[in-house]
Design an enzyme around this catalytic site. Structure first.
Site, PDB file in Angstrom:
ATOM      1  N   GLU A   1      -7.501  47.386  26.675  1.00 51.70           N
ATOM      2  CA  GLU A   1      -6.071  47.261  26.468  1.00 51.70           C
ATOM      3  C   GLU A   1      -5.702  47.897  25.130  1.00 51.70           C
ATOM      4  O   GLU A   1      -6.440  47.778  24.154  1.00 51.70           O
ATOM      5  CB  GLU A   1      -5.687  45.773  26.465  1.00 51.70           C
ATOM      6  CG  GLU A   1      -4.237  45.512  26.758  1.00 51.70           C
ATOM      7  CD  GLU A   1      -3.959  44.040  26.990  1.00 51.70           C
ATOM      8  OE1 GLU A   1      -3.888  43.628  28.167  1.00 51.70           O
ATOM      9  OE2 GLU A   1      -3.816  43.310  26.007  1.00 51.70           O
TER      10      GLU A   1
ATOM     11  N   ASP B   1      -9.194  34.685  27.488  1.00 54.24           N
ATOM     12  CA  ASP B   1      -9.729  36.013  27.192  1.00 54.24           C
ATOM     13  C   ASP B   1     -10.480  36.590  28.395  1.00 54.24           C
ATOM     14  O   ASP B   1     -10.393  37.784  28.676  1.00 54.24           O
ATOM     15  CB  ASP B   1     -10.661  35.949  25.971  1.00 54.24           C
ATOM     16  CG  ASP B   1      -9.993  35.256  24.808  1.00 54.24           C
ATOM     17  OD1 ASP B   1      -9.396  35.941  23.975  1.00 54.24           O
ATOM     18  OD2 ASP B   1     -10.070  34.005  24.748  1.00 54.24           O
TER      19      ASP B   1
ATOM     20  N   ASP C   1     -11.515  42.586  26.946  1.00 49.21           N
ATOM     21  CA  ASP C   1     -10.392  42.096  26.153  1.00 49.21           C
ATOM     22  C   ASP C   1     -10.965  41.785  24.771  1.00 49.21           C
ATOM     23  O   ASP C   1     -11.557  40.733  24.565  1.00 49.21           O
ATOM     24  CB  ASP C   1      -9.793  40.843  26.792  1.00 49.21           C
ATOM     25  CG  ASP C   1      -8.637  40.275  25.982  1.00 49.21           C
ATOM     26  OD1 ASP C   1      -7.842  41.072  25.434  1.00 49.21           O
ATOM     27  OD2 ASP C   1      -8.526  39.040  25.889  1.00 49.21           O
TER      28      ASP C   1
END
Length: 168
Positions: free
Chosen positions: A71, A144, A12
């Site tokens: 992502e 996170d 992330d």
């Protein structure tokens, strides 16, 4: 120490905090390792990015993942922040390219759908399902890091499908 087995490194990306999770995909997905890389807020942007890349490189060299999950970029209202996150995301793309590692990209909605079954789930729903799925106590983990775990768990199915299609 070199790790064995089939794994996905889920990241992330962020320039302040970068969530990381190593997910085993041998049978049932399992979190092998997770952390949150933090950078010095007083350091320059290039120093912060260099620190993140060094940490990610070290993790990649230790675990040798079969895939890296990332992502897709979500543009927020703050374009300055989005640009910095995009730079951190570029580090992940560089890492995958250097090591010729399969890249699995999922949208935030795909991650939520994969974890909760609902594409518009909120953070608390995702956190609850990550805790239930993994059995890990998440109280002391930063968002996170939890997001990286969720991304990795959601990426397992996509990676397995991609691998199956290549074998056909």
């Amino acid at each position: 120490m070199e790790q064995g087995g089939s794994t996905i490194l889920a990241i992330d990306p962020g320039y302040d905090r970068c969530g990381v999770a190593m997910i085993s995909i041998e049978t049932k997905p399992q979190v092998l390792f997770s952390c949150c890389i933090t950078t010095n807020k007083t350091a320059s942007q290039e120093q912060r990015l260099a620190h993140i890349f060094a940490e990610l490189s070290s993790i990649q060299q230790e675990w040798h993942p079969q895939a890296i999950a990332l992502e897709t970029l979500f543009f927020s209202v703050n374009k300055k922040t989005a640009l910095k996150v995009a730079e951190a995301r570029g580090l992940v793309l560089l890492l995958a390219g250097i090591h010729e590692t399969t890249l699995v990209e999922l949208s935030p909605q795909e991650v939520k759908l994969g974890i909760t079954g609902v594409g518009n789930a909120d953070k608390e729903q995702v956190k609850k399902m990550v805790a239930l799925t993994t059995g890990i106590a998440l109280d002391e983990k930063l968002d996170d890091e939890i997001d990286a775990i969720a991304l990795g768990l959601a990426a397992v199915g996509t990676f397995r499908l991609t691998r199956l299609q290549k074998d056909l």
